[in-house]
Scaffold this active site. Structure first.
Site, mmCIF file in Angstrom:
data_model
loop_
_atom_site.group_PDB
_atom_site.id
_atom_site.type_symbol
_atom_site.label_atom_id
_atom_site.label_comp_id
_atom_site.label_asym_id
_atom_site.label_seq_id
_atom_site.Cartn_x
_atom_site.Cartn_y
_atom_site.Cartn_z
ATOM 1 C CE1 TYR A 250 -3.715 2.501 1.012
ATOM 2 C CE2 TYR A 250 -1.927 3.516 2.243
ATOM 3 C CZ TYR A 250 -3.190 3.582 1.693
ATOM 4 O OH TYR A 250 -3.931 4.728 1.814
ATOM 5 C CD GLU B 264 -5.900 4.401 -1.237
ATOM 6 O OE1 GLU B 264 -6.049 4.848 -0.091
ATOM 7 O OE2 GLU B 264 -6.805 3.822 -1.861
#
Ligand code: ADP
Ligand code: MG
Length: 387
Positions: free
Chosen positions: A108, A198
């Site tokens: 992530y 993101e």
């Protein structure tokens, strides 16, 4: 403003961040054509402005063009429900087809504006436990997420990239590639006035390479006037129709999930009003700031927006009459309520210049106004109207 995954991936690619080969389709036939060109295993992905698509059935692998056709047929037109769409879901109008990667690990990575930090307001976050359960990881194992704040004057420094890379357990070669990715991501964030960037998952492939398999980019609306190339990525199908209506009417409106509609002048007063509704045991249906002027036309537009939300069961009107006198506000409210045949019960709290005259007008109007004196009292009366 939000954009689709396929648009965000194009931006990443322009900034030198590796993404899978792919293209977007609006029909199953087109999807098959793209799969033929990719020649190999593909993934068919619903394009909506919400995450959690994988768990909701909006991401399907396909081993052949025929399977890609079938997957696209299943996904296109579906009402996709994810933990981010609300129970009504979102209609899928486009799918992205891309090369399927063999994944060794899902990481992530994000850049986000953290307003609680004041000056050091950009924060980079990374985790070796990326993928579809990142929210869970954040809630139960916050230690698995490494963070670093980026001072706007100093910029993103190589040591910070190394800190993140070490936290991710990357080998020497991957660290170099990772450093390149975060540097480019930071540049993209600043140059395009993003508010959130993101990559989840940032995959480590079986070959050991880093590849952005999913990405989400939000832009700061106040930066849009200087980015025509970003503005044209807007997809009105994805926006809340009431918010679009409000934007056109120049009313600051954000739809929420409750049933007490709010009409307030001034953003601070609007937020306080929402807080007090909650304190009184209710749930606001919206944030709405009619603006300082609050002309009868503006009040009428605001009324129309609030009453178009089928969840609204009563309306709390909280207006401070400063330059705009309370009797003018009342005249506007009575005119607007008459024009749109308002059937919902309303609580009105007025304060300011000519307040007595304003209240008298409301009481004598024959319309369903409950007049309140204090702010908390108004919130309590509105909640009591819900029964
Ligand atoms: P969402 O976050 O909305 O669920 P993702 O694009 O992250 O959607 O897809 C969900 C999961 O599907 C990813 O975590 C990854 O495991 C897998 N996936 C997505 N794209 C690919 C791809 N190109 N190749 C292989 N697997 C993929
Ligand atoms: Mg994802």
């Amino acid at each position: 403003m939000k954009i689709h995954e396929y648009q965000a991936k194009e931006l990443l690619e322009n900034y030198g961040i590796p993404v899978p080969r792919g293209a977007v389709a609006t029909t199953p036939d087109e999807a098959r054509g793209i799969a033929v060109r990719i020649a190999g295993r593909v993934v068919v992905k619903a394009q909506i402005h919400a995450g959690g698509r994988g768990k909701g059935g909006g991401v399907k692998p396909a081993a052949s063009p025929e399977e890609a056709f079938e997957a696209a047929r299943a996904i296109l037109g579906m009402q996709l429900v994810t933990h981010q769409t609300g129970p009504e879901g979102k209609k899928v109008r486009k799918v992205l087809l891309e090369e399927a990667s063999s994944i060794r690990k899902e990481l992530y990575l994000s850049l986000v504006v953290d307003r609680s930090r004041g000056r050091e307001c950009l924060v980079a976050m990374a985790s070796e436990a990326g993928g579809m359960d990142i929210e869970q990881v954040a809630a139960t194992h916050p230690g698995k997420i490494v963070r670093c704040a980026i001072h706007p004057a100093a910029g993103f420094s190589p040591f910070q990239a190394r800190k993140l890379a070490v936290g991710l357990g990357l080998d020497a070669e991957q660290r170099k590639a990772f450093g390149e990715i975060v540097r480019n991501l930071y540049r993209l964030f600043l140059e395009k006035d993003c508010s959130l960037l993101e990559i989840n998952p940032l995959a480590i492939t079986e070959g050991g390479k880093l590849l952005a398999l999913d990405t989400k980019i939000n832009f700061d609306d106040d930066g849009l006037p200087r980015h025509p190339e970003i503005r044209q990525l807007r997809d009105p199908d994805e926006e809340d129709p009431l918010e679009v209506m409000a934007k056109n009417a120049n009313v600051n409106y954000i739809k929420l999930d409750g049933n007490v509609g709010c009409m307030v002048n001034g953003a601070g007063l609007a937020m306080t009003t929402m807080d007090l509704i909650k304190m009184a045991g209710g749930e606001p249906a919206n944030f709405l700031d009619v603006g300082g002027g609050a002309s009868p036309e503006q009040i009428e537009k605001a009324f129309r927006i609030i009453t178009s939300d089928p969840n609204v069961r009563c309306i709390l009107i909280n207006i401070f009459g400063g330059i705009l006198r309370c009797d003018r506000v009342s005249a506007g409210l009575i005119q607007a309520a008459g024009n749109i045949e308002a059937k919902l019960p309303m609580v009105v709290r007025l304060q300011g210049t000519n307040v007595e005259e304003g209240r008298r007008m409301l009481q004598e109007s024959g319309l369903r106004f409950t007049v309140a004196d204090g702010l908390y009292e108004a919130a309590q009366k509105a909640v009591a109207l819900l029964g």
